[in-house]
Design an enzyme around this catalytic site. Structure first.
Site, PDB file in Angstrom:
ATOM      1  N   PRO A  64       0.850  -1.201   0.000  1.00  0.00           N
ATOM      2  CA  PRO A  64       0.000   0.000   0.000  1.00  0.00           C
ATOM      3  C   PRO A  64       0.884   1.249   0.000  1.00  0.00           C
ATOM      4  CG  PRO A  64       0.031  -0.993   2.192  1.00  0.00           C
ATOM      5  CD  PRO A  64       0.920  -1.842   1.326  1.00  0.00           C
ATOM      6  N   ASP A 113       5.856   2.575   1.947  1.00  0.00           N
ATOM      7  CA  ASP A 113       4.952   1.483   2.290  1.00  0.00           C
ATOM      8  C   ASP A 113       4.167   1.866   3.546  1.00  0.00           C
ATOM      9  OD1 ASP A 113       3.791  -0.893   3.163  1.00  0.00           O
ATOM     10  OD2 ASP A 113       5.515  -2.117   2.543  1.00  0.00           O
ATOM     11  N   HIS A 114       2.848   1.977   3.403  1.00  0.00           N
ATOM     12  CA  HIS A 114       2.026   2.429   4.528  1.00  0.00           C
ATOM     13  C   HIS A 114       2.002   1.410   5.667  1.00  0.00           C
ATOM     14  CE1 HIS A 114      -0.273   5.711   5.932  1.00  0.00           C
ATOM     15  NE2 HIS A 114      -0.870   6.019   4.811  1.00  0.00           N
ATOM     16  N   ARG A 115       2.391   0.181   5.397  1.00  0.00           N
ATOM     17  CA  ARG A 115       2.453  -0.800   6.486  1.00  0.00           C
ATOM     18  C   ARG A 115       3.610  -0.470   7.417  1.00  0.00           C
ATOM     19  NH1 ARG A 115       2.880  -5.991   2.646  1.00  0.00           N
ATOM     20  NH2 ARG A 115       4.532  -4.601   1.920  1.00  0.00           N
ATOM     21  N   ALA A 116       4.653   0.191   6.867  1.00  0.00           N
ATOM     22  CA  ALA A 116       5.873   0.430   7.639  1.00  0.00           C
ATOM     23  C   ALA A 116       5.955   1.849   8.190  1.00  0.00           C
ATOM     24  CB  ALA A 116       7.101   0.141   6.780  1.00  0.00           C
TER      25      ALA A 116
END
Lengths: 421, 78
Positions: free
Chosen positions: A221, A395-398
């Site tokens: 994402p 990366d929106h997860r990170a």
């Protein structure tokens, strides 16, 4: 005894062809030695080893296509008897057990490769490979080797003009052209034949990029943010620096962008590393993948190692070497595996901004547009300034946009103090 | 070096940098960076090679005079 396996040279690689062995059973190898040439969709790469020892067995044959993780050779590491059959493996065998089986998913093989190489310690800087001792085989870049074969030239007899004395594609082309002239003094068909760039097949390169970028867009994402950086001080610094030096010592703005990025990554390590198995794993060092467009289409992004710890002059040498080898076909496998972050720069003729696609399993990519002269407000007055748009895809997860903004602000801050880079 | 020698030297060096192109077919006034699609590192390598081949140190401030074949010929004749 350690297994030397088909390395994963990136998220887009599932298998590779062992094109050539540069060692034999009984050869002594040291960390950083190039022992094989592997061909992938992205071209031919020189594969270096991460351990010291003696080659006890070559398990793969030249010309064989093998999945990532497949056994290529066994190496008796220092202290072991080359023939000792009962010694336990020094490194855990990769999970990809059967070489004949279908390739396993890229992430796990990448992990396996990283896991296997981790204990072996850092490899030497790419440009400073160990010198080839007299009597050993001369260094020839894979592309040069291939072209020499096409031309029927023995590449090892040529004088190498590569940075480490290796024979490059240009050396072979030169030898081929010279020979052609002698044999066809009246500028026959040999002289007018279009030159073909050896090293990679554009269609295969396209497929490799498609696979990696599709995976990125499917799994990661992305969020995107950008900022405008005033490059007046950086440009002034480079002009003053370069005016006192001969061309071979001059800097390009690219090295300032690289160094500023590396220092910002040191401040904000959450952008420097990998997203693996649902969590962030920080990179071991700041190794920046530099996106290089190849003539004929396609691109690769091999690593510049330890960018935060190198001087601008060292980085410039490393960058010129890397770009030269990327286009000539002499990139090492380790350089494809190492990037912890990627920078893509449009150079001085490209677009004004670029929003990158993250190279998995990395967690961010920084793009720099072309520097453009534009009105800019300084101390309440409008002045003309060279401006660069810096854009982060992350990366929106990170991480989140707030951290991303701080990262871009740090890059900007470092570029405002070029003499401290 | 005369005009033809300079142009031949420049073409040879550029062909080494952009092996998939034919610099000899360029119009004298064409921007070599655009026409041959060479980037700033390629151009720097060209300047280094040109300097070595002619024994001249080319200041960065003069780069803009080397963007065309005609410019290169005029610059190196001076």
């Amino acid at each position: 005894m350690s297994d030397f396996v088909m390395p994963s040279l990136g998220a887009d690689m599932e298998s590779g062809k062992l094109a050539q062995w540069l060692v034999k059973p009984g050869s002594t190898v040291r960390k950083g030695d190039v022992i094989a040439v592997v061909e992938t969709h992205k071209g031919a790469f020189e594969i270096d080893v991460f351990l010291e020892g003696v080659v006890s067995e070559l398990c793969a044959k030249e010309g064989e296509e093998l999945p990532v993780g497949a056994l290529l050779a066994r190496i008796a590491t220092a202290g072991e008897e080359a023939a000792a059959p009962a010694s336990p493996p020094a490194a855990p065998p990769p999970p990809v057990a059967a070489p004949a089986a279908s390739p396993s998913p890229p992430t796990s093989t990448l992990l396996a490769e990283r896991g296997a190489k981790a204990p072996a310690g850092p490899v030497p800087a790419p440009a400073k490979g160990p010198p080839v001792p007299a009597g050993e085989r001369k260094k020839v870049s894979p592309a040069a080797r291939r072209r020499a074969r096409e031309l029927g030239i023995d590449a090892e007899t040529l004088a190498g003009t590569g940075i480490d004395g290796s024979v490059t594609l240009a050396d072979v082309e030169l030898a081929g052209a010279g020979r052609g002239k002698r044999e066809t003094p009246a500028a026959g068909p040999a002289a007018t034949e279009p030159k073909r760039r050896a090293g990679f097949d554009p269609d295969q390169m396209r497929r490799a990029i498609a696979a990696a970028m599709s995976r990125s867009k499917r799994e990661i994402p992305h969020y995107y943010i950008g900022t405008t950086v005033d490059m007046a001080k950086a440009r002034g610094f480079i002009e003053a620096y370069n005016s006192e030096r001969p061309p071979e010592q001059r800097l390009l703005p690219a090295v300032l962008l690289l160094k500023a990025t590396a220092l910002a990554l040191r401040d904000m390590p959450q952008f420097n590393g990998f997203w693996e198995d649902g969590r962030f794993r920080p990179g071991d060092g700041i190794h920046i993948g530099w996106a290089i467009a190849l003539r004929g289409g396609g691109l690769i992004a091999p690593a510049l190692r330890g960018v935060d710890r190198r001087s601008l002059a060292e980085l410039m040498d490393a960058l010129r070497d890397l770009v030269g080898r990327a286009r000539g076909g002499g990139i090492r496998g380790s350089e494809m595996m190492e990037p912890t972050f990627t920078v893509t720069s449009m150079g001085d003729r490209g677009a004004e901004s670029v929003f990158g696609v993250i190279y998995p399993p990395q967690v961010a990519i920084l793009g720099f547009g072309r520097a453009v002269e534009r009105p800019w407000v300084v101390d309440g007055r409008v002045v003309a300034r060279p401006l660069v748009t810096a854009s982060l895809a992350a990366d929106h997860r990170a991480s989140d946009g707030h951290a991303g903004s701080l990262f871009l602000a740090a890059v900007d801050r470092y570029l405002q103090e070029p003499e401290a880079l | 070096m005369n005009d033809a020698e300079i142009r031949r030297l420049a073409c040879d060096l550029l062909a080494g940098i952009a092996p998939d192109t034919d610099p000899a077919s360029l119009a004298g006034g064409a921007d070599i960076r655009e026409a041959l699609d060479i980037d700033s590192i390629d151009f720097l390598n060209f300047v280094i090679a040109l300097g070595k081949a002619t024994g001249r140190t080319i200041p960065e401030a003069d780069y803009a005079r080397l963007f065309t074949m005609d410019g290169i010929a005029a610059y190196l004749r001076d």
